[in-house]
Design a protein around this motif. Structure first.
Motif, PDB file in Angstrom:
ATOM      1  N   TRP A  77       0.836  -1.207   0.000  1.00  0.00           N
ATOM      2  CA  TRP A  77       0.000   0.000   0.000  1.00  0.00           C
ATOM      3  C   TRP A  77       0.866   1.250   0.000  1.00  0.00           C
ATOM      4  O   TRP A  77       0.368   2.357  -0.035  1.00  0.00           O
ATOM      5  N   ASP A  78       2.158   1.078   0.070  1.00  0.00           N
ATOM      6  CA  ASP A  78       3.104   2.183   0.061  1.00  0.00           C
ATOM      7  C   ASP A  78       3.087   2.838  -1.326  1.00  0.00           C
ATOM      8  O   ASP A  78       3.341   2.176  -2.332  1.00  0.00           O
ATOM      9  N   PRO A  79       2.776   4.136  -1.403  1.00  0.00           N
ATOM     10  CA  PRO A  79       2.709   4.787  -2.718  1.00  0.00           C
ATOM     11  C   PRO A  79       4.052   4.863  -3.441  1.00  0.00           C
ATOM     12  O   PRO A  79       4.082   5.152  -4.636  1.00  0.00           O
ATOM     13  N   THR A  80       5.156   4.597  -2.751  1.00  0.00           N
ATOM     14  CA  THR A  80       6.459   4.601  -3.422  1.00  0.00           C
ATOM     15  C   THR A  80       6.855   3.209  -3.901  1.00  0.00           C
ATOM     16  O   THR A  80       7.947   3.028  -4.417  1.00  0.00           O
ATOM     17  N   ASN A  81       5.981   2.237  -3.735  1.00  0.00           N
ATOM     18  CA  ASN A  81       6.264   0.850  -4.091  1.00  0.00           C
ATOM     19  C   ASN A  81       5.492   0.443  -5.343  1.00  0.00           C
ATOM     20  O   ASN A  81       4.353   0.850  -5.537  1.00  0.00           O
ATOM     21  N   ILE A  82       6.121  -0.361  -6.196  1.00  0.00           N
ATOM     22  CA  ILE A  82       5.437  -0.934  -7.350  1.00  0.00           C
ATOM     23  C   ILE A  82       5.619  -2.448  -7.284  1.00  0.00           C
ATOM     24  O   ILE A  82       6.708  -2.940  -6.972  1.00  0.00           O
ATOM     25  N   HIS A  83       4.552  -3.165  -7.564  1.00  0.00           N
ATOM     26  CA  HIS A  83       4.606  -4.630  -7.545  1.00  0.00           C
ATOM     27  C   HIS A  83       5.514  -5.108  -8.684  1.00  0.00           C
ATOM     28  O   HIS A  83       5.481  -4.555  -9.788  1.00  0.00           O
ATOM     29  N   PRO A  84       6.316  -6.148  -8.442  1.00  0.00           N
ATOM     30  CA  PRO A  84       7.227  -6.644  -9.484  1.00  0.00           C
ATOM     31  C   PRO A  84       6.527  -7.011 -10.791  1.00  0.00           C
ATOM     32  O   PRO A  84       7.060  -6.751 -11.873  1.00  0.00           O
ATOM     33  N   ASP A  85       5.332  -7.608 -10.723  1.00  0.00           N
ATOM     34  CA  ASP A  85       4.622  -7.962 -11.959  1.00  0.00           C
ATOM     35  C   ASP A  85       4.243  -6.726 -12.764  1.00  0.00           C
ATOM     36  O   ASP A  85       4.334  -6.720 -13.991  1.00  0.00           O
ATOM     37  N   ARG A  86       3.814  -5.693 -12.080  1.00  0.00           N
ATOM     38  CA  ARG A  86       3.457  -4.454 -12.782  1.00  0.00           C
ATOM     39  C   ARG A  86       4.701  -3.815 -13.409  1.00  0.00           C
ATOM     40  O   ARG A  86       4.667  -3.345 -14.549  1.00  0.00           O
ATOM     41  N   PHE A  87       5.793  -3.800 -12.661  1.00  0.00           N
ATOM     42  CA  PHE A  87       7.024  -3.230 -13.207  1.00  0.00           C
ATOM     43  C   PHE A  87       7.488  -4.037 -14.426  1.00  0.00           C
ATOM     44  O   PHE A  87       7.891  -3.474 -15.442  1.00  0.00           O
ATOM     45  N   ARG A  88       7.403  -5.364 -14.332  1.00  0.00           N
ATOM     46  CA  ARG A  88       7.787  -6.216 -15.456  1.00  0.00           C
ATOM     47  C   ARG A  88       6.941  -5.898 -16.687  1.00  0.00           C
ATOM     48  O   ARG A  88       7.458  -5.827 -17.804  1.00  0.00           O
ATOM     49  N   ARG A  89       5.641  -5.677 -16.506  1.00  0.00           N
ATOM     50  CA  ARG A  89       4.768  -5.348 -17.639  1.00  0.00           C
ATOM     51  C   ARG A  89       5.168  -4.013 -18.275  1.00  0.00           C
ATOM     52  O   ARG A  89       5.100  -3.855 -19.497  1.00  0.00           O
ATOM     53  N   ILE A  90       5.585  -3.056 -17.459  1.00  0.00           N
ATOM     54  CA  ILE A  90       6.039  -1.769 -17.994  1.00  0.00           C
ATOM     55  C   ILE A  90       7.291  -1.969 -18.846  1.00  0.00           C
ATOM     56  O   ILE A  90       7.389  -1.462 -19.970  1.00  0.00           O
ATOM     57  N   VAL A  91       8.236  -2.731 -18.339  1.00  0.00           N
ATOM     58  CA  VAL A  91       9.468  -3.006 -19.080  1.00  0.00           C
ATOM     59  C   VAL A  91       9.143  -3.774 -20.356  1.00  0.00           C
ATOM     60  O   VAL A  91       9.680  -3.461 -21.436  1.00  0.00           O
ATOM     61  N   GLU A  92       8.258  -4.758 -20.273  1.00  0.00           N
ATOM     62  CA  GLU A  92       7.858  -5.518 -21.460  1.00  0.00           C
ATOM     63  C   GLU A  92       7.249  -4.598 -22.523  1.00  0.00           C
ATOM     64  O   GLU A  92       7.528  -4.748 -23.709  1.00  0.00           O
ATOM     65  N   TRP A  93       6.408  -3.667 -22.090  1.00  0.00           N
ATOM     66  CA  TRP A  93       5.778  -2.743 -23.046  1.00  0.00           C
ATOM     67  C   TRP A  93       6.831  -1.939 -23.792  1.00  0.00           C
ATOM     68  O   TRP A  93       6.793  -1.831 -25.018  1.00  0.00           O
TER      69      TRP A  93
END
Length: 143
Positions: A21-37
């Motif tokens: 719930w930390d606004p400075t944190n991103i879930h690894p799956d979401r970050f991976r999807r950004i990199v994939e895009w």
């Protein structure tokens, strides 16, 4: 041809931190999807220094720079996966006085995170990550 400084630069604090719930944190799956895009769109991953140089060259090559503020250890597993899968790299700005220690500026205990160790920094640097510095102690500059 692109205009100067037309390279996206994204800043990340924590990937996979302890408090989702930390606004400075991103879930690894979401970050991976950004990199994939970015990879699917034909972007090459560059360090901040390389982004500045490429902006001066006005090349037509697509590039994106990721910067990692504070240098948290929770990011290491996903970064290692992305290096292997996407030739990923970026620029990390660790807090020099907190290497291997937990941050002291978070008010919620669940948001305190361990910082990169010197061994982590050597490993990431050897894989093409650029290492900067985000102060010695992360002082509160507002008060």
């Amino acid at each position: 041809m692109r205009e100067a400084l037309d390279i996206p630069i994204l800043t990340v604090h924590k990937i996979g931190g302890r408090d989702f719930w930390d606004p400075t944190n991103i879930h690894p799956d979401r970050f991976r999807r950004i990199v994939e895009w970015f990879s699917q769109q034909g972007y090459r991953f560059v360090t901040l220094s390389e982004a500045v140089q490429k902006s001066k060259e006005l090349t037509d090559e697509l590039a994106v720079a990721f910067c990692f503020d504070d240098g948290y250890q929770s990011s290491v597993p996903i970064l290692l996966q992305l290096v292997e899968g996407y030739d990923f790299k970026g620029t990390i700005f660790p807090v020099a006085g907190f290497l291997g220690a937990y941050n002291s500026w978070e008010t919620m205990p669940s948001r305190r995170e361990k910082h990169l160790t010197m061994e982590d920094i050597k490993l990431l640097s050897g894989l093409g990550f650029e290492i900067g510095s985000h102060t010695l102690t992360h002082p509160d500059l507002i008060s």
